[in-house]
Design a protein around this motif. Structure first.
Motif, PDB file in Angstrom:
ATOM      1  N   SER A 120     -16.958  -8.748  95.389  1.00  0.00           N
ATOM      2  CA  SER A 120     -16.761  -8.040  94.125  1.00  0.00           C
ATOM      3  C   SER A 120     -16.103  -8.976  93.131  1.00  0.00           C
ATOM      4  O   SER A 120     -15.183  -9.721  93.479  1.00  0.00           O
ATOM      5  N   CYS A 121     -16.584  -8.905  91.876  1.00  0.00           N
ATOM      6  CA  CYS A 121     -16.070  -9.828  90.864  1.00  0.00           C
ATOM      7  C   CYS A 121     -14.779  -9.320  90.233  1.00  0.00           C
ATOM      8  O   CYS A 121     -14.175 -10.017  89.423  1.00  0.00           O
ATOM      9  N   CYS A 122     -14.348  -8.092  90.576  1.00  0.00           N
ATOM     10  CA  CYS A 122     -13.074  -7.595  90.077  1.00  0.00           C
ATOM     11  C   CYS A 122     -12.473  -6.652  91.107  1.00  0.00           C
ATOM     12  O   CYS A 122     -13.077  -6.367  92.133  1.00  0.00           O
ATOM     13  N   GLN A 123     -11.283  -6.136  90.834  1.00  0.00           N
ATOM     14  CA  GLN A 123     -10.592  -5.316  91.821  1.00  0.00           C
ATOM     15  C   GLN A 123     -11.083  -3.876  91.852  1.00  0.00           C
ATOM     16  O   GLN A 123     -10.661  -3.093  92.702  1.00  0.00           O
ATOM     17  N   ILE A 124     -11.987  -3.509  90.948  1.00  0.00           N
ATOM     18  CA  ILE A 124     -12.583  -2.188  91.019  1.00  0.00           C
ATOM     19  C   ILE A 124     -13.502  -2.085  92.243  1.00  0.00           C
ATOM     20  O   ILE A 124     -13.717  -1.011  92.783  1.00  0.00           O
ATOM     21  N   ASN A 125     -14.014  -3.213  92.714  1.00  0.00           N
ATOM     22  CA  ASN A 125     -14.701  -3.323  94.007  1.00  0.00           C
ATOM     23  C   ASN A 125     -15.975  -2.493  94.068  1.00  0.00           C
ATOM     24  O   ASN A 125     -16.166  -1.689  94.949  1.00  0.00           O
TER      25      ASN A 125
END
Length: 364
Positions: free
Chosen positions: A177-182
């Motif tokens: 995932s490219c961010c922590q929102i996953n």
């Protein structure tokens, strides 16, 4: 006027197309003919599925790994191979594998050879490391802290042999995932970005680019509030509450959270979506603060390949990664992998209610 209204109401509204399209229009004719009447299936070799119908019909499916982000050259190359050696019926899996269906066994080997000569490996079936599912990364996403597709390319180069063979104790699903929102989802092993600093705010342009109430509402921990700076309306962040998730950045680009030094990579282990043998589980943090180091991400790749090496050597047959860890215990996992254990690895969030009740049998 009344007559015109009546005539207008009698004309049916054109339906809004939504949802999945009818799959039968894309299926191989043998699949349609034998739908729901299959006798058995097997795998003659890694990457090839063989289905036999009760009628005696047989169909072979060749699974090919792709880089997901396909441009015109790649699409034309794959289509040329399918047109020449296949029968024109393909579909993509949720992990961006291309599956080509043919009705004759003699077509399988030429198809495999053509794909491999073009640089596309055949595999990903059975107890292998399947293609990595990932988010859009720098290409499309509006909030990336890393390039998820780039991490996939680097990792799958290292894991090519584990994709084309079936040597693992069970299938291994890896996500990035490219961010922590996953949005990459739960996986046996997951590689996610980890922002470590609150956003830096350019107060001069917030009022011109951001709808402030939307940004305030977007924050999951209520750490953002309206403010005035140098006589201009803007936003401010309560850094005691901020968990550095980056959710504020898409609706307000002046709240920049990506940082070449302070945006890191974290690795999580043990996620599972299926109900086979054990209930679904959320993955848990095992490594943090790893350099976000494109284009090859060597530090993250080394940790993932090490975890897979230990899992392959120590797990029982048919144990998924999370099931293996539950059997040996987390202390033993950290001992075998050599990863450092810190206070951040302890699952002690009291609000989780037994890790969010991850069974499909909801118990609230």
């Amino acid at each position: 006027m009344a007559q015109a209204t009546t005539e207008k109401a009698a004309t049916p509204r054109t339906p809004t197309e939504s949802g999945c399209p009818d799959p039968f229009q894309y299926m191989h004719p043998l699949m349609i003919r034998n739908f729901g009447n299959w006798a058995y299936h097997d795998r003659p070799r890694p990457g090839v599925l063989h289905h036999v119908a009760k009628s005696g019909d047989e169909i072979w499916t060749v699974r090919v790994g792709t880089q997901r982000q396909l441009g015109p050259y790649e699409i034309n190359l794959l289509c040329d191979i399918v047109d020449k050696y296949g029968e024109g019926y393909v579909h993509f899996t949720i992990r961006s594998n291309l599956e080509v269906m043919v009705s004759k066994k003699e077509q399988v080997e030429p198809l495999i050879k053509a794909f491999e000569e073009a640089g596309y490996p055949v595999g990903g079936t059975g107890n292998s490391v399947t293609m990595i599912s990932h988010t859009q990364g720098w290409l499309h996403c509006d909030i990336p802290g890393t390039d998820a597709s780039g991490v996939v390319k680097a990792l799958m180069d290292d894991l090519h042999d584990e994709f084309v063979k079936e040597d693992m104790p069970n299938r291994v699903h890896i996500t990035t995932s490219c961010c922590q929102i996953n949005c990459g989802g739960q996986g046996d092993i997951a590689i996610n970005v980890q922002h470590t600093k609150p956003p830096k705010i350019n107060h001069d342009i917030v009022a011109n680019l951001c709808e402030r109430p939307t940004v305030v509402a977007r924050c999951p921990v209520a750490a953002i509030r309206p403010a005035m700076v140098n006589g201009k309306p803007t936003l401010e962040v309560d850094e005691r509450k901020c968990m550095c998730c980056g959710a504020c950045y898409p609706p307000c680009p002046p709240m920049q959270i990506n940082d070449p030094e302070n945006s890191k990579i974290a690795i999580w282990v043990g996620g599972k979506n299926s109900n086979a043998r054990s209930k679904p589980t959320l993955h848990k943090l095992v490594a943090a603060g790893i350099p976000n180091n494109p284009p090859r991400w060597p530090e993250a790749a080394a940790i993932v390949t090490n975890i897979l090496r230990v899992y392959k050597k120590d797990a029982h047959a048919w144990e998924r990664v999370g099931e293996w860890v539950e059997r040996i215990g987390w202390p033993r996992f950290f001992e075998l992998t050599g990863l450092p254990f810190t206070k951040y690895h302890i699952d002690n969030w009291r609000g989780s209610r037994a890790s969010l009740n991850t069974s499909t049998h909801v118990r609230l």
